[in-house]
Write a protein that holds these residues in place. Structure first.
Motif, PDB file in Angstrom:
ATOM      1  N   UNK A 350       0.806  -1.223   0.000  1.00  0.00           N
ATOM      2  CA  UNK A 350       0.000   0.000   0.000  1.00  0.00           C
ATOM      3  C   UNK A 350       0.835   1.268   0.000  1.00  0.00           C
ATOM      4  N   UNK A 351       2.170   1.134  -0.104  1.00  0.00           N
ATOM      5  CA  UNK A 351       3.017   2.328   0.005  1.00  0.00           C
ATOM      6  C   UNK A 351       3.101   3.113  -1.304  1.00  0.00           C
ATOM      7  N   UNK A 352       2.416   2.628  -2.363  1.00  0.00           N
ATOM      8  CA  UNK A 352       2.457   3.373  -3.640  1.00  0.00           C
ATOM      9  C   UNK A 352       1.402   4.472  -3.659  1.00  0.00           C
ATOM     10  N   UNK A 353       0.547   4.515  -2.655  1.00  0.00           N
ATOM     11  CA  UNK A 353      -0.564   5.471  -2.678  1.00  0.00           C
ATOM     12  C   UNK A 353      -0.050   6.906  -2.679  1.00  0.00           C
ATOM     13  N   UNK A 354      -0.877   7.808  -3.210  1.00  0.00           N
ATOM     14  CA  UNK A 354      -0.523   9.225  -3.241  1.00  0.00           C
ATOM     15  C   UNK A 354      -0.435   9.753  -1.804  1.00  0.00           C
ATOM     16  N   UNK A 355       0.568  10.609  -1.563  1.00  0.00           N
ATOM     17  CA  UNK A 355       0.741  11.188  -0.228  1.00  0.00           C
ATOM     18  C   UNK A 355       1.677  10.392   0.663  1.00  0.00           C
ATOM     19  N   UNK A 356       2.166   9.227   0.175  1.00  0.00           N
ATOM     20  CA  UNK A 356       3.071   8.424   1.002  1.00  0.00           C
ATOM     21  C   UNK A 356       4.513   8.856   0.744  1.00  0.00           C
ATOM     22  N   UNK A 357       5.189   9.250   1.806  1.00  0.00           N
ATOM     23  CA  UNK A 357       6.603   9.624   1.723  1.00  0.00           C
ATOM     24  C   UNK A 357       7.403   8.556   2.455  1.00  0.00           C
ATOM     25  N   UNK A 358       8.464   8.103   1.810  1.00  0.00           N
ATOM     26  CA  UNK A 358       9.231   6.991   2.382  1.00  0.00           C
ATOM     27  C   UNK A 358      10.331   7.474   3.315  1.00  0.00           C
ATOM     28  N   UNK A 359      10.654   6.631   4.298  1.00  0.00           N
ATOM     29  CA  UNK A 359      11.777   6.918   5.207  1.00  0.00           C
ATOM     30  C   UNK A 359      12.587   5.629   5.354  1.00  0.00           C
ATOM     31  N   UNK A 360      12.216   4.775   6.316  1.00  0.00           N
ATOM     32  CA  UNK A 360      12.961   3.531   6.504  1.00  0.00           C
ATOM     33  C   UNK A 360      12.442   2.449   5.588  1.00  0.00           C
ATOM     34  N   UNK A 361      12.688   2.605   4.298  1.00  0.00           N
ATOM     35  CA  UNK A 361      12.246   1.589   3.330  1.00  0.00           C
ATOM     36  C   UNK A 361      13.385   1.234   2.380  1.00  0.00           C
ATOM     37  N   UNK A 362      13.337   0.000   1.889  1.00  0.00           N
ATOM     38  CA  UNK A 362      14.334  -0.480   0.925  1.00  0.00           C
ATOM     39  C   UNK A 362      13.585  -1.294  -0.113  1.00  0.00           C
ATOM     40  N   UNK A 363      14.049  -1.206  -1.394  1.00  0.00           N
ATOM     41  CA  UNK A 363      13.412  -2.051  -2.410  1.00  0.00           C
ATOM     42  C   UNK A 363      14.262  -3.305  -2.611  1.00  0.00           C
ATOM     43  N   UNK A 364      13.617  -4.459  -2.452  1.00  0.00           N
ATOM     44  CA  UNK A 364      14.328  -5.724  -2.630  1.00  0.00           C
ATOM     45  C   UNK A 364      14.516  -6.019  -4.111  1.00  0.00           C
ATOM     46  N   UNK A 365      15.395  -6.969  -4.436  1.00  0.00           N
ATOM     47  CA  UNK A 365      15.644  -7.325  -5.843  1.00  0.00           C
ATOM     48  C   UNK A 365      14.368  -7.777  -6.547  1.00  0.00           C
ATOM     49  N   UNK A 366      13.446  -8.398  -5.791  1.00  0.00           N
ATOM     50  CA  UNK A 366      12.206  -8.859  -6.435  1.00  0.00           C
ATOM     51  C   UNK A 366      11.172  -7.733  -6.554  1.00  0.00           C
ATOM     52  N   UNK A 367      11.554  -6.507  -6.189  1.00  0.00           N
ATOM     53  CA  UNK A 367      10.655  -5.363  -6.363  1.00  0.00           C
ATOM     54  C   UNK A 367       9.836  -5.016  -5.133  1.00  0.00           C
ATOM     55  N   UNK A 368       9.808  -5.894  -4.138  1.00  0.00           N
ATOM     56  CA  UNK A 368       9.006  -5.613  -2.936  1.00  0.00           C
ATOM     57  C   UNK A 368       9.654  -4.489  -2.127  1.00  0.00           C
ATOM     58  N   UNK A 369       8.796  -3.662  -1.499  1.00  0.00           N
ATOM     59  CA  UNK A 369       9.295  -2.621  -0.601  1.00  0.00           C
ATOM     60  C   UNK A 369       9.289  -3.193   0.812  1.00  0.00           C
ATOM     61  N   UNK A 370      10.433  -3.101   1.496  1.00  0.00           N
ATOM     62  CA  UNK A 370      10.524  -3.665   2.850  1.00  0.00           C
ATOM     63  C   UNK A 370      10.919  -2.581   3.851  1.00  0.00           C
ATOM     64  N   UNK A 371      10.629  -2.854   5.118  1.00  0.00           N
ATOM     65  CA  UNK A 371      10.946  -1.890   6.179  1.00  0.00           C
ATOM     66  C   UNK A 371      12.413  -2.026   6.567  1.00  0.00           C
ATOM     67  N   UNK A 372      13.056  -0.870   6.802  1.00  0.00           N
ATOM     68  CA  UNK A 372      14.481  -0.914   7.162  1.00  0.00           C
ATOM     69  C   UNK A 372      14.837   0.136   8.213  1.00  0.00           C
ATOM     70  N   UNK A 373      13.827   0.669   8.910  1.00  0.00           N
ATOM     71  CA  UNK A 373      14.121   1.680   9.931  1.00  0.00           C
ATOM     72  C   UNK A 373      12.954   1.811  10.883  1.00  0.00           C
ATOM     73  N   UNK A 374      13.102   2.684  11.872  1.00  0.00           N
ATOM     74  CA  UNK A 374      12.078   2.866  12.896  1.00  0.00           C
ATOM     75  C   UNK A 374      10.876   3.631  12.379  1.00  0.00           C
ATOM     76  N   UNK A 375      11.131   4.824  11.837  1.00  0.00           N
ATOM     77  CA  UNK A 375      10.034   5.556  11.198  1.00  0.00           C
ATOM     78  C   UNK A 375      10.056   5.122   9.733  1.00  0.00           C
TER      79      UNK A 375
END
Ligand code: GLY
Length: 422
Positions: A350-375
């Motif tokens: 659901x992180x592709x929605x409009x208004x979403x700003x990323x912080x602790x996120x990483x994109x995996x090789x398979x394209x998935x967005x994963x969490x990588x931080x506290x906020x």
């Protein structure tokens, strides 16, 4: 204009989006960035605490302007390195960044500038801790002890508590790890974050915002880097903002000039609006996070031109800033256990929605967005008023899935319900 942004949070994502709206900005890069910023800027993985690395990247990218987001590179002098290489930089020198990096320096500057702030005392000797604690908190008539790390602590070095044992334990653990402690008197009243673009003695305020530092609804739980924010503050009279600019920010900027360390960049005044008027809780040497996400969502003026003018000594010639009507609310989605050691590595949907700003996120090789931080993310909603903006932000954040994650449900609620009174 080619702009390189340094940082990896939702604040930097918001800076990129606002820079992209400036017709004079034609190329954007970021280091190190996150999974969201990769979609809107060239992304480079360099050590942002190294002046040499940042200068090499800025030179390779042919940057006309480098904008430094976080405090750590600023306190380490990365802006000095960029300027020495002949590249315009938005961000203060190492000496000026002490306004955030050393709270004792900030207190000294405020004292010399005649700025109201909390009574304070530095403790660097454990043998003096108990006597010092007796001069603050309930024994002194204050409702609580305010115990801060004198240096940088990402907002998490502060404990505000009416429990003497908890105050003592926090102070003792800071001292044990070699960090001097700042004890402060408690400032009551609603808090305000006022960001000012500053170059020497030129000061341009942005919209005032309010930040929510505690992890839980109703301002409960531990302090965090910030769980949400909203702007503007309809309950704050314009004259109070003017008095903060004239009686707090301008005197501090002038005092830094007098001390030979003029400030160039974003001077963030965190204040409590007490019954005796505004008093400074802290200064920061950079844009605040998450207030920036809300404030910049309403900025209509070209951000690149504003920051470039500050970086090149032309701030005083800038036209007045233009703002959208209405309100903006930013709500932070935090990982399980934040502000403690966060759970990471989970897939976010659901992180592709409009208004979403990323912080602790990483994109995996398979394209998935994963969490990588506290906020992990900030969700920004805008609307005709605070209620409408809250509805948008909460509608989006409620549809995002991240196991164990949490967010506050009351960002901007008291103001929307007219419950903030001065
Ligand atoms: N919002 C708090 C900070 O940026 O330090």
């Amino acid at each position: 204009m080619r702009v390189l942004v340094i940082g990896s949070g939702a604040r930097e994502h918001a800076l990129l989006l606002a820079l992209r709206r400036d017709p004079e900005v034609d190329a954007l890069a970021i280091a190190p960035g996150n999974a969201g910023t990769a979609a809107i800027a060239e992304q480079h993985d360099v050590d942002i605490t190294s002046g040499d690395e940042v200068v090499k990247l800025a030179t390779r990218f042919a940057a006309d302007l480098v904008v430094i987001g976080p405090e750590v590179p600023l306190v380490l002098g990365v802006a000095d390195a960029v300027r020495s290489a002949g590249i315009a930089c938005f961000g203060p020198s190492r000496d000026a960044a002490r306004i955030e990096g050393a709270k004792s320096f900030a207190k000294d500057v405020m004292d010399a500038a005649g700025v109201r702030t909390a009574r304070s005392e530095i403790v660097d000797n454990p043998a003096r801790l108990d006597a010092a604690l007796d001069r603050f908190g309930p024994p002194s008539g204050d409702p609580a002890w305010v115990v801060k790390d004198d240096g940088l602590a990402a907002g998490k070095g502060v404990v505000v508590t009416a429990d003497r044992d908890a105050a003592r334990a926090h102070a003792a653990s800071l001292l044990d790890s070699g960090h001097p402690v700042l004890l402060e008197s408690f400032l009551d009243g609603p808090e305000v974050s006022l960001f000012c673009v500053v170059d020497g003695e030129s000061v341009v305020p942005l919209l005032a915002a309010q930040d929510f530092k505690r992890v839980g609804d109703g301002d409960t739980g531990a302090n965090t880097g910030g769980m949400g924010a909203y702007a503007p503050l309809d309950w704050l009279p314009d004259e109070v903002v003017t008095s903060i600019v004239d009686e707090v920010v301008k005197p501090v900027a002038a005092e830094l000039v007098t001390r030979g360390c003029p400030f160039s960049g974003l001077l963030y005044a965190g204040l409590a609006i007490t019954s005796r008027g505004p008093a400074v809780v802290e200064f920061n040497c950079r844009f605040g996070d998450p207030e920036t996400q809300a404030v910049l969502a309403l900025l209509k003026s070209p951000l690149g031109q504003l920051l470039h003018a500050a970086a090149t000594g032309e701030l005083a010639d800038q036209p007045s800033l233009q703002w959208s009507d209405g309100a903006a609310v930013a709500v932070v989605l935090a990982a399980e256990n934040y502000p403690g050691r966060p759970r990471v590595g989970d897939v976010i949907t659901g992180s592709e929605a409009s208004g979403v700003l990323h912080a602790g996120t990483t994109r995996r090789d398979d394209g998935a967005v994963t969490s990588s931080g506290g906020r992990v993310l900030s969700v920004v909603g805008t609307g005709a008023d605070l209620n409408a903006a809250r509805e948008v932000a909460y509608g989006v954040i409620g549809a995002i899935r991240l196991p164990g994650s949490h967010f506050r449900t009351d960002i901007g609620l008291a103001a929307a319900e007219g419950r903030i009174n001065l």
